[in-house]
Every structure is written in structure tokens, then in C-alpha cells.
Design a protein around this motif. Structure first.
Motif, short mmCIF file in Angstrom:
data_model
loop_
_atom_site.label_atom_id
_atom_site.label_comp_id
_atom_site.label_asym_id
_atom_site.label_seq_id
_atom_site.Cartn_x
_atom_site.Cartn_y
_atom_site.Cartn_z
N ARG A 1 -7.80 0.19 -22.72
CA ARG A 1 -6.60 0.57 -21.96
C ARG A 1 -5.52 1.19 -22.83
NH1 ARG A 1 -8.22 1.04 -16.93
NH2 ARG A 1 -9.12 -0.86 -16.12
N GLY A 2 -5.50 0.85 -24.12
CA GLY A 2 -4.46 1.36 -25.01
C GLY A 2 -4.67 0.83 -26.42
N MET A 3 -3.69 1.07 -27.26
CA MET A 3 -3.77 0.59 -28.63
C MET A 3 -2.41 0.02 -29.00
SD MET A 3 -4.92 2.60 -32.11
CE MET A 3 -6.53 2.95 -31.46
N VAL A 4 -2.40 -1.09 -29.72
CA VAL A 4 -1.16 -1.66 -30.22
C VAL A 4 -1.22 -1.62 -31.74
CG1 VAL A 4 -1.97 -4.07 -30.17
CG2 VAL A 4 0.48 -3.57 -30.02
N THR A 5 -0.11 -1.19 -32.34
CA THR A 5 -0.05 -1.02 -33.79
C THR A 5 1.06 -1.90 -34.37
OG1 THR A 5 1.57 0.76 -33.72
CG2 THR A 5 -0.77 1.39 -33.55
N GLU A 6 1.08 -1.99 -35.70
CA GLU A 6 2.16 -2.70 -36.37
C GLU A 6 3.51 -2.09 -35.99
OE1 GLU A 6 0.16 -4.09 -40.57
OE2 GLU A 6 0.58 -1.95 -40.28
N GLY A 7 3.53 -0.78 -35.83
CA GLY A 7 4.77 -0.10 -35.44
C GLY A 7 5.24 -0.54 -34.06
N ASP A 8 4.30 -0.72 -33.13
CA ASP A 8 4.65 -1.20 -31.79
C ASP A 8 5.27 -2.60 -31.87
OD1 ASP A 8 3.58 1.10 -30.52
OD2 ASP A 8 1.58 0.20 -30.52
N VAL A 9 4.72 -3.45 -32.73
CA VAL A 9 5.24 -4.80 -32.91
C VAL A 9 6.65 -4.73 -33.51
CG1 VAL A 9 4.94 -7.01 -34.10
CG2 VAL A 9 2.95 -5.86 -33.08
N SER A 10 6.83 -3.88 -34.50
CA SER A 10 8.15 -3.72 -35.13
C SER A 10 9.19 -3.25 -34.12
CB SER A 10 8.09 -2.72 -36.28
OG SER A 10 7.29 -3.21 -37.31
N ARG A 11 8.82 -2.30 -33.27
CA ARG A 11 9.75 -1.80 -32.25
C ARG A 11 10.08 -2.90 -31.23
NH1 ARG A 11 7.02 2.75 -33.72
NH2 ARG A 11 5.27 2.47 -32.30
N ALA A 12 9.10 -3.75 -30.92
CA ALA A 12 9.35 -4.87 -30.00
C ALA A 12 10.36 -5.84 -30.60
CB ALA A 12 8.04 -5.59 -29.68
N ALA B 1 12.66 -5.04 -32.85
CA ALA B 1 13.95 -4.33 -32.86
C ALA B 1 14.62 -4.34 -31.48
CB ALA B 1 13.75 -2.90 -33.35
N LYS B 2 13.81 -4.31 -30.42
CA LYS B 2 14.35 -4.34 -29.05
C LYS B 2 14.74 -5.74 -28.60
CE LYS B 2 11.69 -0.42 -27.25
NZ LYS B 2 10.58 -0.04 -26.34
N GLY B 3 14.38 -6.73 -29.41
CA GLY B 3 14.71 -8.11 -29.07
C GLY B 3 13.78 -8.73 -28.05
N LEU B 4 12.58 -8.20 -27.90
CA LEU B 4 11.62 -8.78 -26.95
C LEU B 4 11.17 -10.15 -27.44
CD1 LEU B 4 9.31 -5.71 -26.13
CD2 LEU B 4 11.23 -6.59 -24.80
N ASP B 5 10.88 -11.03 -26.52
CA ASP B 5 10.34 -12.34 -26.86
C ASP B 5 8.85 -12.16 -27.13
OD1 ASP B 5 9.36 -14.93 -27.02
OD2 ASP B 5 10.59 -15.67 -25.36
N LEU B 6 8.49 -12.17 -28.40
CA LEU B 6 7.10 -11.88 -28.81
C LEU B 6 6.10 -12.90 -28.28
CD1 LEU B 6 7.60 -10.76 -32.52
CD2 LEU B 6 7.78 -9.41 -30.43
N ARG B 7 6.57 -14.11 -28.03
CA ARG B 7 5.67 -15.17 -27.54
C ARG B 7 5.47 -15.12 -26.03
NH1 ARG B 7 4.44 -19.13 -31.46
NH2 ARG B 7 5.70 -18.92 -33.33
N LYS B 8 6.27 -14.30 -25.35
CA LYS B 8 6.14 -14.20 -23.89
C LYS B 8 5.77 -12.80 -23.41
CE LYS B 8 9.31 -17.97 -22.80
NZ LYS B 8 10.61 -18.32 -22.25
N SER B 9 6.13 -11.79 -24.15
CA SER B 9 5.88 -10.41 -23.71
C SER B 9 4.42 -10.03 -23.92
CB SER B 9 6.77 -9.44 -24.48
OG SER B 9 8.13 -9.73 -24.27
N PRO B 10 3.78 -9.48 -22.88
CA PRO B 10 2.37 -9.08 -23.03
C PRO B 10 2.24 -7.83 -23.90
CG PRO B 10 3.18 -8.44 -20.88
CD PRO B 10 4.29 -9.22 -21.54
N VAL B 11 1.15 -7.78 -24.60
CA VAL B 11 0.88 -6.66 -25.50
C VAL B 11 0.80 -5.35 -24.73
CG1 VAL B 11 -1.63 -6.74 -25.59
CG2 VAL B 11 -0.39 -6.18 -27.62
N LYS B 12 0.37 -5.41 -23.47
CA LYS B 12 0.26 -4.19 -22.68
C LYS B 12 1.62 -3.54 -22.43
CE LYS B 12 -0.06 -6.66 -18.30
NZ LYS B 12 -0.95 -7.04 -17.22
N SER B 13 2.70 -4.31 -22.59
CA SER B 13 4.04 -3.75 -22.37
C SER B 13 4.50 -2.87 -23.53
CB SER B 13 5.05 -4.87 -22.13
OG SER B 13 5.26 -5.64 -23.31
N VAL B 14 3.85 -2.96 -24.67
CA VAL B 14 4.26 -2.16 -25.84
C VAL B 14 3.14 -1.26 -26.37
CG1 VAL B 14 6.05 -3.78 -26.56
CG2 VAL B 14 3.73 -4.00 -27.50
N MET B 15 1.96 -1.36 -25.80
CA MET B 15 0.82 -0.58 -26.31
C MET B 15 1.05 0.92 -26.13
SD MET B 15 -2.13 -1.17 -23.48
CE MET B 15 -2.00 -0.47 -21.85
N GLY B 16 0.43 1.68 -27.02
CA GLY B 16 0.50 3.13 -26.90
C GLY B 16 -0.35 3.62 -25.75
#
Length: 143
Positions: A45-56, A58-73
Motif C-alpha cells: 500500500r505504501g512505504m514508510v521511511t525514517e524521514g516519515d517518522v522524523s516528520r511525524a 516534528a508535527k507532534g503526532l502521538d507515535l504510539r497511537k498514530s497508524p503508520v498508514k497516516s504518514v506512509m509515502g
């Protein structure tokens, strides 16, 4: 002619789209890799990278609750195993991506990277040099 199937990696690390960004970050760190294919079952469905995690972060997303599909390329740009390496390289350059999932019949079967392409190009140039050296004979050569 060199094809994607000749240089691709067949082992692709994946993560379900419903997994959290935190889980993706932990998996990438544990495996010492920079990206994961995001799948829904076995369908890419997509790809998630270290950069996507870094941007998440920076945006203040809750990493333990936000699904990876919300930030994937996305959209997911893919190639097939039968594609020529030159076509894959062009797709990467045109799309400004470094990794290209290999999908045949809707199924993820591998991944090809810029590093794979550069390595295959170097091997090809080296082989050609050796062929030329083996066939070249100076004009005054006497066996």
C-alpha cells in the motif's frame, strides 16, 4: 540486457498499515534499515521511511497511537521483475525516490534500490573492461 529480477532483493521487510508509527520506528531500528513496506495483508500500500517518522515527530503526532498508514509515502510507485534496470532507474529519478517495490500480479516479490542499480552498473562496466582487455591486442603484438 539487465532486468530488475536480476538485481532486486527478494527479502522485503513489511509492516501492516494499522501498526503504529512507534512500532515502525522500533522495527527499523532493530533491523538497522531505513524503510518498511506498508502492507494490507499481502498487498503493498505504501512505504514508510525514517524521514516519515522524523516528520511525524516534528508535527507532534502521538507515535504510539498514530497508524503508520497516516504518514506512509503514497501513491506507491512500483515496477515489475521483467522491467529493464534502465526503466526502474528512470522511474526512481522521475519520482525522486530511492527504493522501488517490485510487484508481479499484485503481489510484492522484492525491492530494488538505487544502490542495487549503481552496483549492477559498476559490475557491468568492470566486466566490459575485462572483455575489452582480453580481446585487445596492440598492433605490434606477436604471440
Amino acid at each position: 540486457m539487465l532486468y530488475v529480477k536480476d538485481i532486486m532483493s527478494r527479502k522485503v521487510e513489511t509492516i501492516e498499515g494499522s501498526s503504529t508509527i512507534y512500532q515502525a520506528a522500533v522495527k527499523m531500528a532493530k533491523l538497522k534499515i531505513g524503510s518498511l513496506m506498508v502492507v494490507d495483508g499481502s498487498k503493498p500500500r505504501g512505504m514508510v521511511t525514517e524521514g516519515d517518522v522524523s516528520r511525524a515527530v516534528a508535527k507532534g503526532l502521538d507515535l504510539r497511537k498514530s497508524p503508520v498508514k497516516s504518514v506512509m509515502g503514497k501513491p506507491l510507485i512500483t515496477t515489475t521483475s521483467a522491467a529493464r534496470v534502465e526503466e526502474a532507474a528512470k522511474a526512481m529519478a522521475t519520482s525522486s525516490i530511492k527504493k522501488l517495490p517490485v510487484v508481479d500480479g499484485g503481489k510484492l516479490i522484492g525491492i530494488v534500490t538505487q544502490t542495487d542499480i549503481v552496483g549492477s552498473s559498476f559490475d557491468l562496466v568492470t566486466a566490459l573492461k575485462e572483455m575489452v582487455r582480453a580481446r585487445y591486442r596492440p598492433p605490434d603484438f606477436q604471440p
